[in-house]
Design an enzyme around this catalytic site. Structure first.
Site, short mmCIF file in Angstrom:
data_model
loop_
_atom_site.label_atom_id
_atom_site.label_comp_id
_atom_site.label_asym_id
_atom_site.label_seq_id
_atom_site.Cartn_x
_atom_site.Cartn_y
_atom_site.Cartn_z
N ARG A 29 -7.76 15.61 2.96
CA ARG A 29 -6.49 16.09 3.55
C ARG A 29 -5.39 16.16 2.50
O ARG A 29 -4.58 17.07 2.51
CB ARG A 29 -6.06 15.20 4.72
CG ARG A 29 -6.79 15.48 6.00
CD ARG A 29 -6.08 14.88 7.21
NE ARG A 29 -5.84 13.46 7.08
CZ ARG A 29 -6.77 12.51 7.22
NH1 ARG A 29 -8.01 12.83 7.51
NH2 ARG A 29 -6.46 11.23 7.10
N LYS B 107 -6.84 14.29 -6.61
CA LYS B 107 -6.33 12.93 -6.47
C LYS B 107 -7.49 11.98 -6.18
O LYS B 107 -8.54 12.41 -5.68
CB LYS B 107 -5.32 12.86 -5.33
CG LYS B 107 -4.54 11.52 -5.26
CD LYS B 107 -3.59 11.54 -4.08
CE LYS B 107 -2.70 10.30 -4.07
NZ LYS B 107 -1.82 10.29 -2.89
N HIS C 15 0.82 -1.21 0.00
CA HIS C 15 0.00 0.00 0.00
C HIS C 15 0.86 1.26 0.00
O HIS C 15 0.50 2.27 -0.60
CB HIS C 15 -0.92 -0.01 1.23
CG HIS C 15 -2.00 1.00 1.20
ND1 HIS C 15 -3.11 0.88 0.38
CD2 HIS C 15 -2.16 2.16 1.88
CE1 HIS C 15 -3.90 1.92 0.57
NE2 HIS C 15 -3.34 2.72 1.48
N HIS D 121 -10.16 3.10 -0.43
CA HIS D 121 -10.31 2.67 0.96
C HIS D 121 -11.13 1.38 0.96
O HIS D 121 -12.15 1.26 1.63
CB HIS D 121 -10.97 3.76 1.81
CG HIS D 121 -10.17 4.07 3.04
ND1 HIS D 121 -10.72 4.25 4.28
CD2 HIS D 121 -8.82 4.19 3.22
CE1 HIS D 121 -9.76 4.50 5.16
NE2 HIS D 121 -8.61 4.46 4.55
N ASN D 122 -10.64 0.42 0.18
CA ASN D 122 -11.40 -0.80 -0.12
C ASN D 122 -11.51 -1.75 1.06
O ASN D 122 -12.61 -2.10 1.50
CB ASN D 122 -10.76 -1.53 -1.31
CG ASN D 122 -10.67 -0.66 -2.54
OD1 ASN D 122 -11.43 0.29 -2.70
ND2 ASN D 122 -9.74 -0.97 -3.42
#
Length: 719
Positions: free
Chosen positions: A114, A89, A47, A93-94
């Protein structure tokens, strides 16, 4: 507290392979401490390190005269003229959203917001791309309701309009939903803030909310497949507070006006670890952190927990020391923590001290720059056989089945839970093509869209990757926008399987070819791998988020369909039914090849639409469901019927690419037909709008009756 012994089992639990652990031993020259093991796990997981994808991501076109900042920062930055920039962007958040739908989705929204305001931009728009399992699956309803509620709960309270997105359903997502969150903001082009630290002995400052134990190990969890231990992963999901985030944004933007900020970084995946290492690495500096100064909300937190917590609404900053008092006053005013937790140092060290005891002492550059990089074996996806079968179906019955599917039914149930009008600059809400937001105080507007057709990518990753970009290009074009740039969210299964890695490689090749040809460079993005449960992978889903510029709001192509308007199709219709919505929804089959994408033709058609916008009353691209679904949707929004001259199944439901459906009056139709002929493009009349019925060939149905089905089917399936 005694730290646990480093065992092979503990190493594996941290997502590190034996070879990777041997590499750590070489780097450190000794056995790492427990905190150091956690830090390596955080920095070297998929990640954060992109270890399976870096090789291929480097091949993507990321530059152009419009690009101020490409990949590598918190978000991409693109020039929109007049000294202004759009910052945007998309991120996934799977895994957290599958484990804990509300908080997983909510904190996905918080994290992407953020990323934008960390760059000095005030967020002006959000989108989301959601993929769920089949509606009949026992978990789907809970996931849909929780995710939509979480997105709305966070975005609405924070105060950013959700202006677009997409929702799909497929059995391949039964064990692993996808939640891709997009945000965009506005900034002055000469006032962008970056994350590279500079200067030795500069204070490292912690900003925002306190650190808790929520989200410890979240990034490592997101870098592994799911199995029957999924419930044990629940504590790795963060908990969000949108009201704190709103205060954090206002405080951060106010702080930036003081001149106190040298560099600033969002604390996202891997929290304090990743943010500190990235700032030091980009500035060629070391960092010392004194953890007893970190604001915490739980007692007796260990160094390991503080370094790996992914508690939300936090930032890390390198501060000009002479402006410390002014900076602290800003955060005191907004009732947020402001704590000096360390300093930049000249040595290449990441030094972590807790109550006088050294908990980690690592070479910082090695942590950041020498994460494993794998050239995974990959297999090219076999070319599928062309679909040549003639499908026999009543066109009206086929249309009914499409609009009754939650994939193609109206999504009002979703977007009416979102605040689409907050800030009062939204020009076009979800449900009518690309979302549009006025650039406040100017005549300009920005258009936003999110697109991918996973079944195309599954069949043919290269063409599917190209098509995702091309559809985003068309959606922006259809509202009159000039496409500027893209962000990608690459959602795939386990990259250690050559078949899955081949899908990734193919999609990257297609995306790269398309963004180059369409002048839409990739300026930011995210890779989410290991989206598998018990060995079953999701459909390859490389989501493309795209932004376009409209020079003046008067140039927006409206959605003004009226009685007796002519329906025109720009582009050739061969009747491609392979991998079509018709085949999937009506016949329950996934066969054939993805439709080919002619990128030169996409450019020619896009230029034609923009050049002739004054004579176009309404426009949409033709994608899933082809002409039949696009004409129905356009007419239904206007409260009118539509008559299509053809009754041919392939002409009605074929998904040939590069096409647009145009509505205009008869005189403007003649003007457009003449202009297309001069340009050597195919433009043909396919029907008329008006009346109260939908007519296709010899088949007729009441628009009122169809509209009721279309508007209620989604809620019936999932509410």
């Amino acid at each position: 507290m005694t730290e646990p012994a480093i065992t092979p089992d503990l190493i594996a639990k941290h997502g590190l392979s034996p070879d990777e652990y041997d590499r750590i031993l070489e780097i450190v020259g000794r056995e790492p401490t427990f905190t150091e093991l956690g830090i390596f796990s955080a920095m070297w997981n998929e990640h954060c390190s992109y270890k399976s994808s870096k090789k291929w991501l480097r091949t993507l076109p990321t530059e152009g005269p419009q690009v101020i900042c490409g990949p590598g920062e918190n978000a991409g930055v693109v020039d929109i003229g007049d000294g202004q920039a759009v910052v945007f962007k998309m991120e996934s958040h799977n895994h957290p959203s599958y484990i804990e739908p509300y908080q997983g989705a909510a904190t996905g929204v918080g994290g992407i917001l953020r990323d934008v305001f960390t760059m000095g931009a005030r967020p002006i728009a959000a989108m989301n791309s959601l993929s769920f399992g089949e509606p009949a699956h026992p978990k789907t309803r809970q996931l849909v309701n929780g995710v939509v509620e979480g997105i709305g709960g966070y975005g609405n309270c924070f105060g950013v309009p959700t202006v677009g997105g997409e929702v799909r359903f497929d059995p391949a997502y039964n064990g692993n939903c996808l939640v891709n969150a997009f945000a965009a903001g506005l900034a002055d082009a000469d006032k962008i803030f970056y994350s590279a630290a500079s200067g030795v002995g500069m204070p490292v400052v912690y900003l925002g909310a306190k650190t808790g134990r929520d989200g410890v190990g979240g990034a490592t969890m997101a870098s592994a497949e799911f199995d029957d231990t999924i419930e044990e992963k629940r504590p790795t999901v963060q908990v969000g507070d949108p009201f704190t985030e709103k205060r954090l944004m206002e405080a951060t933007l106010e702080l930036m006006q003081t001149g106190a900020v040298i560099s600033i970084q969002d604390m996202g995946a891997a929290g304090l670890t990743c943010s500190a290492v990235e700032m030091g690495d980009k500035g060629n500096l070391g960092v010392r952190l004194d953890l007893e100064n970190v604001p915490v909300r739980e007692e007796a937190m260990t160094a390991y927990e503080m370094m790996l917590s992914e508690s939300q609404e936090r930032m890390l900053m390198v501060l000009r020391p002479e402006l410390e008092a002014e900076a602290k006053a800003v955060f005191d005013k907004w009732d947020l923590d402001f704590a000096i937790v360390g300093e930049t140092i000249a040595e290449d060290r990441f030094l972590i001290v807790h109550n006088g005891e050294v908990k980690a002492d690592l070479p910082l550059k090695t942590l950041a720059g020498t994460a494993p990089e794998y050239d995974r074996p990959w297999e090219e996806t076999p070319a599928p056989a062309a679909f040549t079968e003639d499908l026999e179906v009543d066109p009206m019955e086929a249309l009914r089945k499409l609009i009754l599917s939650p994939n193609y039914a109206a999504k009002e149930w979703v977007y009416t839970q979102y605040d689409t009008m907050v800030m009062a600059d939204t020009v076009r809400i979800p449900g009518i093509g690309a979302g549009i937001v006025r650039v406040h105080g100017t005549d300009k507007a920005l258009a936003f869209t999110s697109d991918v057709t996973p079944r195309y990518v599954q069949a043919n990753p290269v063409e599917g990757g190209k098509q995702a970009v091309a559809e985003a290009y068309r959606n922006l074009t259809a509202v009159g926008a000039t496409p500027l740039a893209t962000t990608d969210n690459m959602n795939f299964g386990n990259p250690e399987k050559p078949r899955i890695m081949g899908q990734f490689v193919g999609a990257i090749k297609g995306i790269g070819e398309a963004v180059k040809a369409l002048d839409m460079p990739i300026v930011s993005g995210n890779v989410s791998l290991y989206n598998e449960t018990d060995g079953a992978a999701i459909l390859p889903t490389p989501t493309i988020g795209a932004v376009g510029l409209i020079a003046h709001v008067d140039d927006i192509i409206g959605c003004d369909v009226r009685e007796n308007h002519v329906a025109l199709v720009l582009g050739e219709t061969a009747g491609h039914l392979g991998q079509s919505a018709l085949l999937a929804e009506v016949f329950d089959r996934a066969e054939g090849d993805a439709p080919p994408v002619d990128l030169a033709q996409e450019v020619a058609h896009g230029d034609f639409i923009r050049a002739n916008r004054a004579t176009i009353a309404a426009c949409t691209d033709l994608s899933d469901g082809g002409l039949a679904l696009a004409a129905f949707e356009m007419a239904e929004r206007a409260g009118l019927g539509v008559t299509l001259e053809t009754g041919d199944t392939s002409k009605l439901f074929g998904e040939d690419q590069g096409r647009y459906l145009i509505s205009c009056d008869a005189d403007d139709a003649d003007t457009l037909l003449a202009a297309a002929k001069t340009a050597g493009l195919t433009l043909e009349k396919v029907g008329t709008f008006g009346g109260y019925d939908v007519k296709m060939g010899g088949s007729t149905a009441s628009m009122t009756a169809l509209s009721v089905l279309y508007r209620s089917a989604f809620a019936d399936a999932v509410a």
